[in-house]
Design a protein around this motif. Structure first.
Motif, PDB file in Angstrom:
ATOM      1  N   ASP A 216       0.811  -1.217   0.000  1.00  0.00           N
ATOM      2  CA  ASP A 216       0.000   0.000   0.000  1.00  0.00           C
ATOM      3  C   ASP A 216       0.846   1.269   0.000  1.00  0.00           C
ATOM      4  O   ASP A 216       0.315   2.364   0.151  1.00  0.00           O
ATOM      5  CB  ASP A 216      -0.930   0.012   1.215  1.00  0.00           C
ATOM      6  N   VAL A 217       2.155   1.113  -0.179  1.00  0.00           N
ATOM      7  CA  VAL A 217       3.075   2.245  -0.253  1.00  0.00           C
ATOM      8  C   VAL A 217       3.505   2.424  -1.700  1.00  0.00           C
ATOM      9  O   VAL A 217       3.924   1.458  -2.357  1.00  0.00           O
ATOM     10  CB  VAL A 217       4.304   2.011   0.644  1.00  0.00           C
ATOM     11  N   LEU A 218       3.374   3.630  -2.223  1.00  0.00           N
ATOM     12  CA  LEU A 218       3.748   3.906  -3.606  1.00  0.00           C
ATOM     13  C   LEU A 218       5.241   3.654  -3.792  1.00  0.00           C
ATOM     14  O   LEU A 218       6.071   4.359  -3.209  1.00  0.00           O
ATOM     15  CB  LEU A 218       3.403   5.349  -3.959  1.00  0.00           C
ATOM     16  N   PRO A 219       5.624   2.646  -4.612  1.00  0.00           N
ATOM     17  CA  PRO A 219       7.048   2.323  -4.730  1.00  0.00           C
ATOM     18  C   PRO A 219       7.770   3.208  -5.746  1.00  0.00           C
ATOM     19  O   PRO A 219       7.161   3.845  -6.598  1.00  0.00           O
ATOM     20  CB  PRO A 219       7.030   0.867  -5.210  1.00  0.00           C
ATOM     21  N   ASN A 220       9.078   3.213  -5.577  1.00  0.00           N
ATOM     22  CA  ASN A 220       9.966   3.915  -6.509  1.00  0.00           C
ATOM     23  C   ASN A 220       9.700   5.422  -6.519  1.00  0.00           C
ATOM     24  O   ASN A 220       9.945   6.106  -7.499  1.00  0.00           O
ATOM     25  CB  ASN A 220       9.835   3.347  -7.926  1.00  0.00           C
ATOM     26  N   LEU A 221       9.170   5.931  -5.397  1.00  0.00           N
ATOM     27  CA  LEU A 221       8.887   7.364  -5.278  1.00  0.00           C
ATOM     28  C   LEU A 221      10.104   8.070  -4.701  1.00  0.00           C
ATOM     29  O   LEU A 221      10.643   7.649  -3.673  1.00  0.00           O
ATOM     30  CB  LEU A 221       7.677   7.583  -4.368  1.00  0.00           C
ATOM     31  N   ARG A 222      10.521   9.131  -5.354  1.00  0.00           N
ATOM     32  CA  ARG A 222      11.608   9.940  -4.810  1.00  0.00           C
ATOM     33  C   ARG A 222      11.570  11.350  -5.376  1.00  0.00           C
ATOM     34  O   ARG A 222      11.084  11.591  -6.486  1.00  0.00           O
ATOM     35  CB  ARG A 222      12.976   9.304  -5.046  1.00  0.00           C
ATOM     36  N   ASP A 223      12.111  12.257  -4.580  1.00  0.00           N
ATOM     37  CA  ASP A 223      12.282  13.653  -4.946  1.00  0.00           C
ATOM     38  C   ASP A 223      13.632  13.778  -5.628  1.00  0.00           C
ATOM     39  O   ASP A 223      14.654  13.307  -5.112  1.00  0.00           O
ATOM     40  CB  ASP A 223      12.239  14.499  -3.662  1.00  0.00           C
TER      41      ASP A 223
END
Length: 236
Positions: free
Chosen positions: A7-14
């Motif tokens: 339930d965590v959006l993967p591959n997310l980064r700033d």
């Protein structure tokens, strides 16, 4: 991966904090990248500002039309800018190298990449770029925005390869939230993960173009003003 990880959006980064030319750095809170968001995702903790104000969805029209975008709201605009056609998405890759697939995107979707630049330069931020896995189409679009801002190829490649750490979660999410993608996508493309020589070929294509990446993106329809706005917005 725990039960709640899915339930965590993967591959997310700033993408802030990267070294750019002339001693500048990319500005945090401007450009994010991720895999496909899903309904009911928990609020991310890896980025400072959420939800984003603008989403650029790089999937094909058929992928996009499967269900309403979960981030679409009165405060978040979603732009569909497809870098592959429906046919290209579902066509078996038949062992084609990712490098060749990427070169095909540069040839066939250059104007769409210029449109990504326009939205990133002018739409309210933060801006999130994603496709299905957040690897190939997202990798190319992010590479363009980073290179235009003056980020060196080595740092762009390092960000691209970072996606490999997230691929188990990405594939699990596709199976759960978008099974039609799991059936339609040529799995070998995703199972190969992020392949450095594929994005190296993209960067070489731009850097060996007469006049470099800025001239290349102008040839695809971008304006000098758009390039200026993006560099001013994204670097400090």
């Amino acid at each position: 991966m725990t039960v709640t990880d899915i339930d965590v959006l993967p591959n997310l980064r700033d993408l802030g904090g990267l070294s750019a030319s002339d001693g500048r750095r990319t500005r945090p809170g401007v450009l994010y990248r991720s895999a496909l968001p899903a309904p009911g995702d928990t609020r991310p903790t890896v980025v400072a500002e959420w939800p984003v104000r603008t989403v650029v969805d790089l999937r094909s029209p058929r992928e996009f039309a499967t269900r309403a975008h979960p981030l679409q709201s009165d405060g978040t605009a979603v732009h569909l800018i497809s870098l592959l056609t429906d046919t290209e998405v579902t066509a078996p890759s038949q062992g084609a190298r990712l490098a060749d697939i990427y070169q095909g995107i540069l040839i066939n979707a250059g104007k769409q990449l210029a449109d990504v630049l326009r939205v990133a330069a002018t739409a309210p931020g933060p801006v999130l770029l994603h496709c299905a896995a957040g690897k190939d189409r997202t990798g190319i679009a992010v590479a363009l925005l980073l290179r235009i801002a003056g980020v060196e190829p080595g740092d762009i490649i390092a960000d691209y390869v970072l996606t490999n750490e997230h691929m188990p979660a990405v594939l699990a999410r596709i199976t759960r939230f978008a099974p039609e993608l799991g059936r339609a996508h040529p799995h070998d493309r995703d199972l190969r993960g992020a392949v450095p020589d594929a994005i190296e070929g993209v960067l070489s294509h731009w850097d060996t173009h007469p006049g470099g990446v800025h001239t290349w993106v102008r040839s695809q329809g971008a304006t000098d003003e758009t390039i200026r706005l993006w560099s001013a917005r994204f670097t400090e």
